[in-house]
Scaffold this motif. Structure first.
Motif, PDB file in Angstrom:
ATOM      1  N   ASP A 162       9.139  11.294  -2.336  1.00  0.00           N
ATOM      2  CA  ASP A 162       8.974  11.356  -3.793  1.00  0.00           C
ATOM      3  C   ASP A 162       7.869  10.367  -4.208  1.00  0.00           C
ATOM      4  N   ALA A 163       6.729  10.908  -4.654  1.00  0.00           N
ATOM      5  CA  ALA A 163       5.575  10.051  -4.983  1.00  0.00           C
ATOM      6  C   ALA A 163       5.862   9.119  -6.163  1.00  0.00           C
ATOM      7  N   ASP A 164       6.624   9.613  -7.160  1.00  0.00           N
ATOM      8  CA  ASP A 164       6.938   8.741  -8.313  1.00  0.00           C
ATOM      9  C   ASP A 164       7.821   7.580  -7.863  1.00  0.00           C
ATOM     10  N   TYR A 165       8.762   7.896  -6.991  1.00  0.00           N
ATOM     11  CA  TYR A 165       9.677   6.866  -6.482  1.00  0.00           C
ATOM     12  C   TYR A 165       8.892   5.818  -5.682  1.00  0.00           C
ATOM     13  N   GLN A 197       0.813  -1.209   0.000  1.00  0.00           N
ATOM     14  CA  GLN A 197       0.000   0.000   0.000  1.00  0.00           C
ATOM     15  C   GLN A 197       0.860   1.278   0.000  1.00  0.00           C
ATOM     16  N   ILE A 198       0.464   2.267  -0.825  1.00  0.00           N
ATOM     17  CA  ILE A 198       1.137   3.582  -0.764  1.00  0.00           C
ATOM     18  C   ILE A 198       0.168   4.540  -0.077  1.00  0.00           C
ATOM     19  N   LEU A 199       0.643   5.276   0.894  1.00  0.00           N
ATOM     20  CA  LEU A 199      -0.243   6.253   1.518  1.00  0.00           C
ATOM     21  C   LEU A 199       0.538   7.479   1.972  1.00  0.00           C
ATOM     22  N   ARG A 200      -0.193   8.562   2.120  1.00  0.00           N
ATOM     23  CA  ARG A 200       0.466   9.800   2.527  1.00  0.00           C
ATOM     24  C   ARG A 200       0.599   9.808   4.044  1.00  0.00           C
ATOM     25  N   TYR A 201       1.541  10.622   4.506  1.00  0.00           N
ATOM     26  CA  TYR A 201       1.854  10.748   5.932  1.00  0.00           C
ATOM     27  C   TYR A 201       0.584  10.893   6.789  1.00  0.00           C
ATOM     28  N   ILE A 259       5.217   5.129   2.636  1.00  0.00           N
ATOM     29  CA  ILE A 259       4.606   6.359   3.155  1.00  0.00           C
ATOM     30  C   ILE A 259       5.285   7.571   2.515  1.00  0.00           C
ATOM     31  N   ILE A 260       4.465   8.449   1.944  1.00  0.00           N
ATOM     32  CA  ILE A 260       5.016   9.641   1.293  1.00  0.00           C
ATOM     33  C   ILE A 260       4.922  10.831   2.252  1.00  0.00           C
ATOM     34  N   CYS A 261       6.067  11.436   2.519  1.00  0.00           N
ATOM     35  CA  CYS A 261       6.116  12.606   3.408  1.00  0.00           C
ATOM     36  C   CYS A 261       6.337  13.871   2.586  1.00  0.00           C
ATOM     37  N   ASP A 262       6.007  15.016   3.190  1.00  0.00           N
ATOM     38  CA  ASP A 262       6.161  16.297   2.475  1.00  0.00           C
ATOM     39  C   ASP A 262       7.629  16.657   2.306  1.00  0.00           C
ATOM     40  N   ASP A 263       8.423  16.402   3.342  1.00  0.00           N
ATOM     41  CA  ASP A 263       9.839  16.779   3.287  1.00  0.00           C
ATOM     42  C   ASP A 263      10.644  15.922   4.275  1.00  0.00           C
ATOM     43  N   GLU A 264      11.947  16.163   4.305  1.00  0.00           N
ATOM     44  CA  GLU A 264      12.818  15.321   5.147  1.00  0.00           C
ATOM     45  C   GLU A 264      12.488  15.463   6.637  1.00  0.00           C
ATOM     46  N   ASP A 265      12.151  16.676   7.058  1.00  0.00           N
ATOM     47  CA  ASP A 265      11.846  16.856   8.488  1.00  0.00           C
ATOM     48  C   ASP A 265      10.636  16.025   8.895  1.00  0.00           C
ATOM     49  N   GLN A 266       9.618  16.033   8.028  1.00  0.00           N
ATOM     50  CA  GLN A 266       8.427  15.242   8.355  1.00  0.00           C
ATOM     51  C   GLN A 266       8.771  13.742   8.367  1.00  0.00           C
ATOM     52  N   ALA A 267       9.618  13.359   7.422  1.00  0.00           N
ATOM     53  CA  ALA A 267      10.025  11.936   7.359  1.00  0.00           C
ATOM     54  C   ALA A 267      10.763  11.539   8.637  1.00  0.00           C
TER      55      ALA A 267
END
Ligand code: NAD
Ligand code: HSO
Ligand code: ZN
Length: 434
Positions: free
Chosen positions: A273-276, A2-6, A308-316
């Motif tokens: 990166d959503a494409d990645y 599954q792919i999902l956003r943060y 899980i797709i995050c907005d940026d490195e800090d969120q990750a």
């Protein structure tokens, strides 16, 4: 996978917490029944559970010297490459563990005062080596060697037998290479109970260490207090933080390496990166059918695999710290800098070539690691788990008399006048004699 956003992931975690509690309660009932039976009926109950859960009709829980030596000799002569590999891994583990050994200290804050810490090994420990869905000679090395380096005299292993009542000869060989003093054919919650309370065959130990499935992990939690435990090292977990500088095939392969342990293993990829994310997902799907343990892997990935797709490195990094994964792979550009932002993880693998199985088998640091978020407060298994500390205090007569009134003041404030008296009696005796 599954792919999902943060945000969706965080929401899902909050929703599933309640459901997990109910599953845990059912598990606890079964585990407590097993613990009580073994505590009460010893070997007899242990043998019944071994037959029920491992399908092994063994008559003795102990491994004889002959069985142990035969296994060792067969691996040494018939599988020399495996024997060499286990010996080389053992050497790396020993070298790393020796670095973690603490020696205690002595210091003198003033003339006449000597303070210190004396560090001594435990007498007797039990190492749980999993054996339900796979065989783990590597875990034998990882968990016995630090105990031996610490100086523990009796290090016994428990591991479930195979249905024909035998143990994997590689496990027995690793046990000899590592320096274990005994091996027992028993697994699951019954093994934990037998080590905690002792049976006719198994010695009661001071501490139980080692990973295992949910039954083992819960049983360790329940016997804690009657015996020491290392940590909750349950089903395996991997969290890989990656970007498009890393071949998606590497990320997928690493995620699947942990998924093959058991259906309840957890594999997570974090990226910005959503494409990645889609490329990793495709790779996971491509690789699963090519793997021998595809059935276990598929179930594990379906239940607990996420990208899980995050907005940026800090969120990750915030997400990773909130997961507190057992294994964290920082694979992308900037991995070395990201290490500074990691607060909670069992082991951190840095760069695209530090693949998780390197740590499982060979590098040296322990692969018995805290799971299920417990890396927030637990550490990898190490020599320190097999040692305990005693404080040492030595005051001369002069120094005790210097501080007698101070000590008496605190004792009297607590209303503990016998404490005050123990100091005063010395002070008065010396006042009288001077
Ligand atoms: N965290 C770590 O350091 C680490 C290291 C290695 C393995 N692991 C994990 O350890 C686990 C090993 O699990 P495993 O199952 O292969 O071996 P295991 O030895 O932990 O469990 C097998 C035992 O579980 C008990 N059992 C199975 N089904 C039961 C049931 N329905 N009721 C009661 N008892 C039952 C049986 O007694 C059996 O002997 C995996 O999840 C793996 O990911 C973790
Ligand atoms: N990855 C496991 C710890 O979670 C350890 C292991 C042993 N063998 C293979 N892997
Ligand atoms: Zn592994």
């Amino acid at each position: 996978m599954q792919i999902l956003r943060y945000e969706t992931y965080k929401q899902n975690v909050a929703n599933t917490e309640k459901a997990t509690q109910t599953i845990q309660q059912n598990l606890d009932e079964q585990v407590l029944d097993i613990i009580r039976a073994v505590q009460k009926r010893g070997d007899e109950a242990a043998l019944v559970y071994t037959k029920k859960f491992d399908k092994a009709d063994v008559t003795s829980l102990s491994v004889s010297e002959e069985e142990w030596n035969n296994a060792f000799n067969s691996i040494k002569t018939e599988q020399p490459a495996l024997f060499e590999a286990l010996t080389a891994a053992a050497e790396n583990i020993r070298q790393y563990q020796q670095k973690t050994k603490e020696e205690g200290f002595q210091f003198s804050p003033q003339p006449g005062i000597q303070l210190g810490q004396k560090i001594t090994p435990l007498d007797r420990v039990g190492v749980y080596v999993p054996g339900g869905k796979a065989s783990y000679p590597s875990t034998v090395l990882m968990d016995v060697i630090p105990a031996v380096v610490a100086g523990v005299e009796q290090v016994v292993i428990t591991t479930p037998p195979r249905p024909d009542g035998s143990l994997d000869p590689a496990v027995l060989t690793a046990a000899k290479i590592a320096g274990a003093t005994g091996v027992y054919k028993i697994g699951g919650a019954q093994a934990v109970a037998a080590l905690a309370y002792g049976t006719e065959s198994l010695p009661k130990v001071d501490k139980i260490v080692g990973p295992g499935n949910a039954f083992v992990a819960r049983a360790k939690k329940w016997v804690f207090g009657d015996v020491a435990i290392d940590m909750i090292a349950g089903p395996s977990e991997i969290c890989a933080f990656a970007d498009n500088t890393v071949p998606p095939s590497y990320v997928a392969a690493d995620l699947l390496s942990q998924a093959e342990h058991a259906e309840d293993a957890t594999s997570i990829c974090v990226t910005t990166d959503a494409d990645y994310a889609e490329e990793v997902q495709k790779e996971v799907e491509r690789q699963i059918p090519l793997l021998e343990r595809a059935a276990i892997i598929r179930e594990s990935i379906q239940a607990n695999g996420k990208i899980i797709i995050c907005d940026d490195e800090d969120q990750a990094m915030e997400l990773i710290n909130s997961i507190a994964p057992e294994h964290l792979q920082l694979m992308g550009a900037g991995a070395e800098k990201q290490v500074e932002k990691v607060k909670h993880a069992g082991a951190i693998f840095i760069g695209p070539y530090s693949s998780e199985p390197l740590g499982d088998y060979f590098a040296g640091p322990n692969h018995t690691l805290p799971t299920n978020g417990t890396a927030r407060f637990s550490s990898p298994l190490g020599v320190y788990d097999f040692m305990k500390k005693s404080s040492t205090i030595h005051y001369s007569k002069e120094r005790l008399l210097d501080y007698a009134d101070t000590i008496i003041t605190i004792a009297e404030a607590e209303g503990l006048t016998a404490h005050a008296n123990a100091i005063r009696i010395r002070k008065e005796n010396n006042d009288a004699s001077s």
